[in-house]
Design a protein around this motif. Structure first.
Motif, PDB file in Angstrom:
ATOM      1  N   ASP A  68      18.656 -23.914  15.767  1.00 31.55           N
ATOM      2  CA  ASP A  68      19.678 -23.716  16.903  1.00 31.55           C
ATOM      3  C   ASP A  68      20.372 -24.933  17.086  1.00 31.55           C
ATOM      4  N   ASN A  69      19.851 -26.263  16.538  1.00 24.33           N
ATOM      5  CA  ASN A  69      20.264 -27.238  16.842  1.00 24.33           C
ATOM      6  C   ASN A  69      21.527 -27.972  15.504  1.00 24.33           C
ATOM      7  N   LEU A  70      21.151 -26.948  14.406  1.00 27.79           N
ATOM      8  CA  LEU A  70      21.971 -27.731  13.173  1.00 27.79           C
ATOM      9  C   LEU A  70      23.393 -27.868  13.321  1.00 27.79           C
ATOM     10  N   GLN A  71      24.170 -26.745  14.002  1.00 30.81           N
ATOM     11  CA  GLN A  71      25.606 -27.254  14.199  1.00 30.81           C
ATOM     12  C   GLN A  71      25.763 -28.446  14.862  1.00 30.81           C
ATOM     13  N   ARG A  72      25.099 -28.547  16.144  1.00 34.85           N
ATOM     14  CA  ARG A  72      25.452 -29.882  16.822  1.00 34.85           C
ATOM     15  C   ARG A  72      25.182 -31.138  15.927  1.00 34.85           C
ATOM     16  N   VAL A  73      23.956 -31.011  15.258  1.00 31.71           N
ATOM     17  CA  VAL A  73      23.627 -32.166  14.364  1.00 31.71           C
ATOM     18  C   VAL A  73      24.872 -32.535  13.532  1.00 31.71           C
ATOM     19  N   ALA A  74      25.039 -31.370  12.678  1.00 27.76           N
ATOM     20  CA  ALA A  74      26.108 -31.413  11.675  1.00 27.76           C
ATOM     21  C   ALA A  74      27.404 -31.925  12.434  1.00 27.76           C
ATOM     22  N   THR A  75      28.121 -31.285  13.470  1.00 27.28           N
ATOM     23  CA  THR A  75      29.235 -31.882  14.047  1.00 27.28           C
ATOM     24  C   THR A  75      29.239 -33.363  14.547  1.00 27.28           C
ATOM     25  N   ILE A  76      28.266 -33.610  15.050  1.00 22.35           N
ATOM     26  CA  ILE A  76      28.297 -35.227  15.901  1.00 22.35           C
ATOM     27  C   ILE A  76      28.385 -36.199  14.658  1.00 22.35           C
ATOM     28  N   THR A  77      27.641 -35.776  13.628  1.00 20.30           N
ATOM     29  CA  THR A  77      27.324 -36.673  12.616  1.00 20.30           C
ATOM     30  C   THR A  77      28.752 -36.702  11.852  1.00 20.30           C
ATOM     31  N   THR A 113      17.745 -28.719   5.593  1.00 24.74           N
ATOM     32  CA  THR A 113      18.294 -29.820   4.739  1.00 24.74           C
ATOM     33  C   THR A 113      19.566 -29.097   4.062  1.00 24.74           C
ATOM     34  N   ALA A 114      19.412 -27.975   3.329  1.00 26.10           N
ATOM     35  CA  ALA A 114      20.501 -27.185   2.675  1.00 26.10           C
ATOM     36  C   ALA A 114      21.560 -26.826   3.558  1.00 26.10           C
ATOM     37  N   ALA A 115      21.148 -26.589   4.832  1.00 31.41           N
ATOM     38  CA  ALA A 115      22.173 -26.011   5.631  1.00 31.41           C
ATOM     39  C   ALA A 115      23.073 -27.185   6.006  1.00 31.41           C
ATOM     40  N   LEU A 116      22.655 -28.315   6.327  1.00 35.14           N
ATOM     41  CA  LEU A 116      23.269 -29.488   6.731  1.00 35.14           C
ATOM     42  C   LEU A 116      24.038 -30.345   5.275  1.00 35.14           C
ATOM     43  N   GLY A 117      23.735 -29.993   4.202  1.00 41.30           N
ATOM     44  CA  GLY A 117      24.132 -30.574   3.267  1.00 41.30           C
ATOM     45  C   GLY A 117      23.477 -32.162   3.386  1.00 41.30           C
TER      46      GLY A 117
END
Length: 301
Positions: free
Chosen positions: A60-69, A98-102
């Motif tokens: 549930d946090n992956l989108q947040r992590v990807a966006t702020i990074t 890891t795959a989802a975040l690239g």
């Protein structure tokens, strides 16, 4: 070569603060610490770390992590996972994340020695050959799942585990696909256990050398002696420029080996305030890389 920071070493900053500070200082990337941690009254490296992404609810946090990074202009040097190789469910979750975040690659931890206290638990007493054979079977499975997700699982050289040295890590991953299994060489950890001459160790790892962690440490003599009356020494983390490991010689060996990947800093010293520490580390690493003949900012693999 590119430089990033592992957020285990930025406990005072929230994720948003971490990307803001590191981007402003000029870092190329960030390596997120992902684990469920104990609560603490004050922020610390291992408990109460504000820059840690919880494993519980990770998806549930992956989108947040990807966006702020990415909004901060930072790349992922990988993910700092804590899922152990024998916990297949959590390992697969980390590989999928890891795959989802690239992010490309993620640490999968190996087993602690049978003589080591670990995670608040007493030593297991299990013999090394038994632990090693079990971990090898686990990493055969890990390699298959990493290939399925199109990412790479990383074995870290870490004291008090079955892979404290380059030699032991090479033995563990031998024959597995280096596209999907690699090794993190760690300057600071090897000062505590597992030290081998830098360049031969890199050559030994060969195509399995996938990532570099840099921190530093010192051994200090204690006031007490042991039962035989001999001196007692204890290892402590130190700033990059005052530890017993030579970052310059380390970088020269990386240059001789032709390494052009990520260098991730995890500085657990506390002599300087966090912002001053991270900014100073980047300046020092860039200057030292130039002296060693490494090209900072080159494409990370």
């Amino acid at each position: 070569m590119k430089f990033s920071v592992f957020t285990a070493s930025t406990p005072d900053w929230t994720p948003e603060e971490a990307v803001s500070h590191l981007s402003a200082q000029g870092w190329d990337g960030i390596e997120w610490r992902i684990t469920d941690q104990a609560e603490a009254a004050e922020a610390g490296f291992w408990a109460g770390n504000k820059a840690t992404v919880p494993l519980t609810g990770l998806e549930d946090n992956l989108q947040r992590v990807a966006t702020i990074t990415r909004d901060a202009g930072l790349e992922f040097s990988g993910l700092g996972g804590y899922a152990r190789c024998d916990n297949h469910a959590d390992v697969d979750r980390m590989l999928a994340a890891t795959a989802a975040l690239g992010a490309g690659q993620v640490r999968v931890t190996t087993l602690p020695l049978g003589t080591a206290e670990w995670g608040g638990e007493k030593p297991s007493g299990i013999a090394y050959p038994v632990l090693f054979e079990a971990a090898r079977r686990d990493f055969e499975w890990v390699a298959e799942r990493a290939a399925h997700h199109g990412v790479k699982a990383l074995v870290e050289l870490h004291h008090r585990t079955i892979t404290a040295s380059a030699s032991s890590a090479r033995r563990l991953v031998e024959g597995l696909d280096p596209k999907h299994v690699g090794v993190i060489h760690d300057l600071g950890n090897l000062l505590i256990e597992g030290q081998e001459d830098y360049l031969p160790a890199f050559e030994l790892l060969g195509e399995y050398l996938a990532h570099i962690h840099v921190k530093n440490a010192v051994w200090t003599r204690q006031d007490a002696t042991d039962e035989s009356g001999a001196a007692v020494f204890r290892n402590e983390w130190a700033p990059l420029q005052s530890g017993q490991g030579s970052v310059l010689e380390y970088f020269k060996a990386l240059a001789a080996h032709g390494y052009d990947g990520w260098v991730t800093v995890e500085d657990f010293s506390t002599e300087l305030p966090l912002a001053e520490r991270t900014a100073g580390n980047l300046d020092y690493l860039r200057r030292t890389a130039a002296l060693a003949g490494l090209t900072a900012g080159a494409g990370a693999r």
